[in-house]
Motif scaffolding. Structure first.
Motif, PDB file in Angstrom:
ATOM      1  N   ARG A  35       0.860  -1.260   0.158  1.00 28.39           N
ATOM      2  CA  ARG A  35      -0.161  -0.032  -0.096  1.00 28.39           C
ATOM      3  C   ARG A  35       0.837   1.256  -0.108  1.00 28.39           C
ATOM      4  NH1 ARG A  35      -3.422  -3.465   3.229  1.00 28.39           N
ATOM      5  NH2 ARG A  35      -2.372  -2.955   4.919  1.00 28.39           N
ATOM      6  N   ALA A  38       2.320   1.483  -3.543  1.00 32.41           N
ATOM      7  CA  ALA A  38       1.204   2.113  -4.440  1.00 32.41           C
ATOM      8  C   ALA A  38       0.998   3.560  -4.322  1.00 32.41           C
ATOM      9  CB  ALA A  38      -0.009   1.223  -4.288  1.00 32.41           C
ATOM     10  N   VAL A  51       0.279  -4.409 -13.595  1.00 37.62           N
ATOM     11  CA  VAL A  51       0.240  -5.343 -12.311  1.00 37.62           C
ATOM     12  C   VAL A  51       0.023  -6.977 -12.856  1.00 37.62           C
ATOM     13  CG1 VAL A  51      -1.074  -3.855 -10.854  1.00 37.62           C
ATOM     14  CG2 VAL A  51      -2.343  -5.686 -11.859  1.00 37.62           C
ATOM     15  N   TRP A  73      -3.599  -1.584  -6.123  1.00 38.14           N
ATOM     16  CA  TRP A  73      -3.353  -0.823  -7.138  1.00 38.14           C
ATOM     17  C   TRP A  73      -4.625   0.219  -7.574  1.00 38.14           C
ATOM     18  CZ3 TRP A  73       1.508   1.083  -7.670  1.00 38.14           C
ATOM     19  CH2 TRP A  73       2.314   0.041  -7.199  1.00 38.14           C
TER      20      TRP A  73
END
Length: 343
Positions: A35, A38, A51, A73
């Motif tokens: 996280r 991203a 991805v 994402w």
């Protein structure tokens, strides 16, 4: 305008990083680190992300982990999310039909998770059977309802060389939004594929980490590359300079990117994932404890030192060059909702 045409328009002239998947020393996905990665990547000068690609070890992840990775994402970025789809390593298909069914199932999960397109891993089990390869792309598009990006991937990463006639046929599909080329070091194959692809008018997407600048000169007009999993501006500035018709800037940016490529994309080539994770740690994108690649070769410490030394040299070359590690604002517009980067 069709969804495929709209996606093609958004991809053209942009860089999409093939993002890594942070993992701990046991090989478990570190979702907290993911996280953070991203969120930081969403501020980079890129037009979207890819991805489940080779850099992210997409075929090695469990279904549940892939779904969660895509979800992270999808929630972090506003640009297109392209998901790689193929035969997961855990599937162990008994034959071509089972392999195709596994790839189709992965594409359905990508659509359910909010992907904007799927990039089809080369069906190596169908090498030499162009009809079956085209049919697989058609099945994946129909089952997922998403545009497809064809993927010419070198054999060292599990692909096989697409002959020019197959490139032409794949791009003739109404669902085809473009083709990514990752031939590694095969200049003639790359050139031939670009020549075959250009008449379609669809994006020719370079994935040539070691031939990035030359592939643009040969006719590629977009990028989806593992070398942009960290240090995105290094890659973006090459494409920007080329599209802007700035030969001096293009040469300078290409030379800088090539220096980085020489210390990250080298034999053993599967080690590039670990090398890019080291670069992401240096940049402050991923914490040290989440920078493990359990599926690649073990690399000596000298290779990490080479990556770090290269990055430090590039960062120290004066104002207007690449930002340093950990938190300095990168150039570019970032992944704003509904916007890619523009040339």
């Amino acid at each position: 305008m069709s969804a495929t045409q709209a996606l093609s328009d958004r991809l053209r002239g942009t860089v999409l990083p093939a993002v890594a998947t942070p993992m701990d020393a046991r090989g478990a996905v570190d979702f907290g680190a993911l996280r953070g990665y991203a969120e930081l990547m969403a501020a980079q000068p890129a037009g979207g992300v890819a991805v489940w690609a080779h850099t992210g070890r997409g075929l090695y992840l469990s279904d549940a982990d892939r779904d969660r990775v895509l979800g992270v994402w999808r929630s972090a970025v506003g640009g297109p999310v392209v998901a790689g789809v193929g035969v997961p390593r855990a599937a162990r298909p008994a034959g071509p039909e089972e392999a195709a069914a596994a790839a189709v199932a992965m594409a359905r999960r990508a659509a359910a998770g909010g992907a904007d397109a799927v990039m089809v891993y080369p069906p190596a089990w169908l090498a030499g059977d162009d009809d079956a390869a085209v049919e697989l792309h058609e099945r994946i598009a129909e089952a997922s309802g998403l545009p497809v990006v064809a993927f010419f991937l070198h054999g060292e990463a599990g692909g096989y060389p697409y002959p020019p006639r197959l490139v032409e046929r794949l791009l003739a599909l109404p669902s085809a939004a473009g083709i990514k080329l990752a031939t590694l070091d095969r200049a003639m194959a790359c050139q031939d594929a670009i020549v075959a692809a250009r008449p379609s008018g669809k994006p020719v997407i370079t994935g040539e980490d070691r031939m990035f600048g030359p592939s643009l000169m040969w006719g590629a007009d977009s990028a989806l590359v593992g070398i942009a999993a960290a240090r995105v501006p290094l890659t973006a500035r090459v494409l920007d300079a080329w599209l802007a018709g700035d030969p001096g800037g293009f040469v300078r940016a290409s030379q800088r990117l090539d220096r980085f490529a020489r210390v990250t994309f080298l034999a053993p080539i599967e080690g590039y994932v670990q090398r890019m994770l080291w670069a992401a740690v240096w940049e402050g994108l991923i914490p040290e404890e989440a920078a493990h690649d359990p599926y690649g070769p073990r690399l000596p410490g000298s290779e990490r030192r080479a990556v770090v030394e290269c990055l430090e040299e590039l960062a120290g070359e004066g104002p207007g060059e690449e930002p340093g590690p950990s938190g300095e604002e990168p150039a570019g517009v970032g992944l704003l909702p509904g916007h890619g980067r523009t040339a």
